[in-house]
Design a protein around this motif. Structure first.
Motif, PDB file in Angstrom:
ATOM      1  N   MET A 159       0.864  -1.189   0.000  1.00  0.00           N
ATOM      2  CA  MET A 159       0.000   0.000   0.000  1.00  0.00           C
ATOM      3  C   MET A 159       0.894   1.231   0.000  1.00  0.00           C
ATOM      4  O   MET A 159       1.657   1.441   0.931  1.00  0.00           O
ATOM      5  CB  MET A 159      -0.895   0.002   1.234  1.00  0.00           C
ATOM      6  CG  MET A 159      -1.851  -1.169   1.287  1.00  0.00           C
ATOM      7  SD  MET A 159      -2.864  -1.180   2.771  1.00  0.00           S
ATOM      8  CE  MET A 159      -1.721  -1.930   3.947  1.00  0.00           C
ATOM      9  N   GLU A 160       0.789   2.018  -1.051  1.00  0.00           N
ATOM     10  CA  GLU A 160       1.599   3.233  -1.158  1.00  0.00           C
ATOM     11  C   GLU A 160       0.713   4.381  -1.615  1.00  0.00           C
ATOM     12  O   GLU A 160      -0.141   4.207  -2.475  1.00  0.00           O
ATOM     13  CB  GLU A 160       2.734   3.022  -2.154  1.00  0.00           C
ATOM     14  CG  GLU A 160       3.588   1.836  -1.789  1.00  0.00           C
ATOM     15  CD  GLU A 160       5.062   2.108  -1.920  1.00  0.00           C
ATOM     16  OE1 GLU A 160       5.445   3.257  -2.161  1.00  0.00           O
ATOM     17  OE2 GLU A 160       5.813   1.142  -1.772  1.00  0.00           O
ATOM     18  N   HIS A 161       0.913   5.516  -1.042  1.00  0.00           N
ATOM     19  CA  HIS A 161       0.212   6.745  -1.435  1.00  0.00           C
ATOM     20  C   HIS A 161      -1.301   6.643  -1.256  1.00  0.00           C
ATOM     21  O   HIS A 161      -2.060   7.177  -2.053  1.00  0.00           O
ATOM     22  CB  HIS A 161       0.564   7.135  -2.876  1.00  0.00           C
ATOM     23  CG  HIS A 161       2.026   7.238  -3.124  1.00  0.00           C
ATOM     24  ND1 HIS A 161       2.805   8.225  -2.568  1.00  0.00           N
ATOM     25  CD2 HIS A 161       2.855   6.455  -3.839  1.00  0.00           C
ATOM     26  CE1 HIS A 161       4.058   8.061  -2.945  1.00  0.00           C
ATOM     27  NE2 HIS A 161       4.120   6.982  -3.711  1.00  0.00           N
ATOM     28  N   LEU A 162      -1.740   5.948  -0.219  1.00  0.00           N
ATOM     29  CA  LEU A 162      -3.166   5.922   0.089  1.00  0.00           C
ATOM     30  C   LEU A 162      -3.528   7.241   0.766  1.00  0.00           C
ATOM     31  O   LEU A 162      -2.766   7.752   1.576  1.00  0.00           O
ATOM     32  CB  LEU A 162      -3.511   4.769   1.026  1.00  0.00           C
ATOM     33  CG  LEU A 162      -3.270   3.356   0.500  1.00  0.00           C
ATOM     34  CD1 LEU A 162      -3.702   2.341   1.549  1.00  0.00           C
ATOM     35  CD2 LEU A 162      -4.005   3.122  -0.796  1.00  0.00           C
ATOM     36  N   ALA A 163      -4.679   7.762   0.433  1.00  0.00           N
ATOM     37  CA  ALA A 163      -5.104   9.020   1.040  1.00  0.00           C
ATOM     38  C   ALA A 163      -6.620   9.039   1.171  1.00  0.00           C
ATOM     39  O   ALA A 163      -7.336   8.432   0.378  1.00  0.00           O
ATOM     40  CB  ALA A 163      -4.643  10.200   0.183  1.00  0.00           C
ATOM     41  N   VAL A 164      -7.082   9.749   2.181  1.00  0.00           N
ATOM     42  CA  VAL A 164      -8.504   9.947   2.413  1.00  0.00           C
ATOM     43  C   VAL A 164      -8.725  11.450   2.499  1.00  0.00           C
ATOM     44  O   VAL A 164      -7.920  12.172   3.096  1.00  0.00           O
ATOM     45  CB  VAL A 164      -8.942   9.260   3.730  1.00  0.00           C
ATOM     46  CG1 VAL A 164     -10.370   9.615   4.099  1.00  0.00           C
ATOM     47  CG2 VAL A 164      -8.781   7.755   3.624  1.00  0.00           C
ATOM     48  N   ASP A 165      -9.810  11.910   1.910  1.00  0.00           N
ATOM     49  CA  ASP A 165     -10.161  13.323   2.003  1.00  0.00           C
ATOM     50  C   ASP A 165     -10.187  13.735   3.473  1.00  0.00           C
ATOM     51  O   ASP A 165     -10.794  13.033   4.296  1.00  0.00           O
ATOM     52  CB  ASP A 165     -11.532  13.541   1.359  1.00  0.00           C
ATOM     53  CG  ASP A 165     -11.936  14.995   1.354  1.00  0.00           C
ATOM     54  OD1 ASP A 165     -12.294  15.517   2.428  1.00  0.00           O
ATOM     55  OD2 ASP A 165     -11.894  15.604   0.270  1.00  0.00           O
ATOM     56  N   PRO A 166      -9.522  14.832   3.834  1.00  0.00           N
ATOM     57  CA  PRO A 166      -9.492  15.233   5.248  1.00  0.00           C
ATOM     58  C   PRO A 166     -10.882  15.347   5.881  1.00  0.00           C
ATOM     59  O   PRO A 166     -11.049  15.079   7.066  1.00  0.00           O
ATOM     60  CB  PRO A 166      -8.787  16.588   5.223  1.00  0.00           C
ATOM     61  CG  PRO A 166      -7.940  16.554   3.999  1.00  0.00           C
ATOM     62  CD  PRO A 166      -8.720  15.735   2.993  1.00  0.00           C
ATOM     63  N   GLY A 167     -11.872  15.704   5.103  1.00  0.00           N
ATOM     64  CA  GLY A 167     -13.230  15.791   5.640  1.00  0.00           C
ATOM     65  C   GLY A 167     -13.838  14.450   5.981  1.00  0.00           C
ATOM     66  O   GLY A 167     -14.841  14.381   6.693  1.00  0.00           O
ATOM     67  N   ARG A 168     -13.235  13.367   5.492  1.00  0.00           N
ATOM     68  CA  ARG A 168     -13.722  12.009   5.768  1.00  0.00           C
ATOM     69  C   ARG A 168     -12.824  11.261   6.752  1.00  0.00           C
ATOM     70  O   ARG A 168     -13.040  10.089   7.022  1.00  0.00           O
ATOM     71  CB  ARG A 168     -13.819  11.204   4.468  1.00  0.00           C
ATOM     72  CG  ARG A 168     -14.746  11.772   3.405  1.00  0.00           C
ATOM     73  CD  ARG A 168     -16.221  11.781   3.825  1.00  0.00           C
ATOM     74  NE  ARG A 168     -16.701  10.496   4.266  1.00  0.00           N
ATOM     75  CZ  ARG A 168     -17.370   9.631   3.516  1.00  0.00           C
ATOM     76  NH1 ARG A 168     -17.654   9.912   2.283  1.00  0.00           N
ATOM     77  NH2 ARG A 168     -17.776   8.489   4.022  1.00  0.00           N
ATOM     78  N   ARG A 200     -11.289   9.664   9.963  1.00  0.00           N
ATOM     79  CA  ARG A 200     -11.895   9.026  11.129  1.00  0.00           C
ATOM     80  C   ARG A 200     -13.349   8.614  10.908  1.00  0.00           C
ATOM     81  O   ARG A 200     -14.122   8.494  11.850  1.00  0.00           O
ATOM     82  CB  ARG A 200     -11.769   9.911  12.365  1.00  0.00           C
ATOM     83  CG  ARG A 200     -10.330  10.250  12.694  1.00  0.00           C
ATOM     84  CD  ARG A 200     -10.210  10.931  14.043  1.00  0.00           C
ATOM     85  NE  ARG A 200      -8.876  11.374  14.296  1.00  0.00           N
ATOM     86  CZ  ARG A 200      -7.859  10.608  14.686  1.00  0.00           C
ATOM     87  NH1 ARG A 200      -8.036   9.332  14.862  1.00  0.00           N
ATOM     88  NH2 ARG A 200      -6.674  11.133  14.911  1.00  0.00           N
ATOM     89  N   SER A 201     -13.701   8.381   9.647  1.00  0.00           N
ATOM     90  CA  SER A 201     -15.075   7.958   9.334  1.00  0.00           C
ATOM     91  C   SER A 201     -15.149   6.488   8.939  1.00  0.00           C
ATOM     92  O   SER A 201     -16.219   5.982   8.642  1.00  0.00           O
ATOM     93  CB  SER A 201     -15.637   8.809   8.189  1.00  0.00           C
ATOM     94  OG  SER A 201     -14.967   8.505   6.974  1.00  0.00           O
ATOM     95  N   GLY A 202     -13.986   5.811   8.892  1.00  0.00           N
ATOM     96  CA  GLY A 202     -13.955   4.411   8.495  1.00  0.00           C
ATOM     97  C   GLY A 202     -13.580   4.207   7.036  1.00  0.00           C
ATOM     98  O   GLY A 202     -13.403   3.068   6.597  1.00  0.00           O
TER      99      GLY A 202
END
Length: 91
Positions: free
Chosen positions: A4-13, A15-17
């Motif tokens: 897993m490389e360069h995984l990202a989640v929108d900051p607004g999401r 801690r939402s799972g």
């Protein structure tokens, strides 16, 4: 291994799972491909990613050290691959 490389989640999401669901999907792909373990590359300065990966069960297994070379041209072309033979003085 499934990497897993360069995984990202929108900051607004955060801690939402969403991140955990993304990693679960990667784990499923890895299992189907016959991989035995997931691995993640995490920057030392990423104070959000390291605790996230540890919370979902990943543990540190390697530390990479680096240092910029003085006089090196930054961002100019690919980094040459050094073969094991070249390290020993061969080609």
């Amino acid at each position: 291994m499934v990497s897993m490389e360069h995984l990202a989640v929108d900051p607004g999401r955060a801690r939402s799972g969403v991140g955990a669901a993304l990693v679960d999907a990667v784990r499923d792909v890895g299992r189907r491909a016959g991989c035995r373990r997931p691995v993640a590359s995490v920057w030392e300065f990423d104070d959000a990613a390291r605790p996230f990966y540890q919370a979902i069960g990943l543990r540190p297994m390697q530390v990479r050290m680096d240092q910029p070379l003085q006089g090196a041209a930054a961002g100019r072309g690919p980094v040459p691959h050094i073969t094991p033979a070249a390290r020993r003085g061969g080609r």
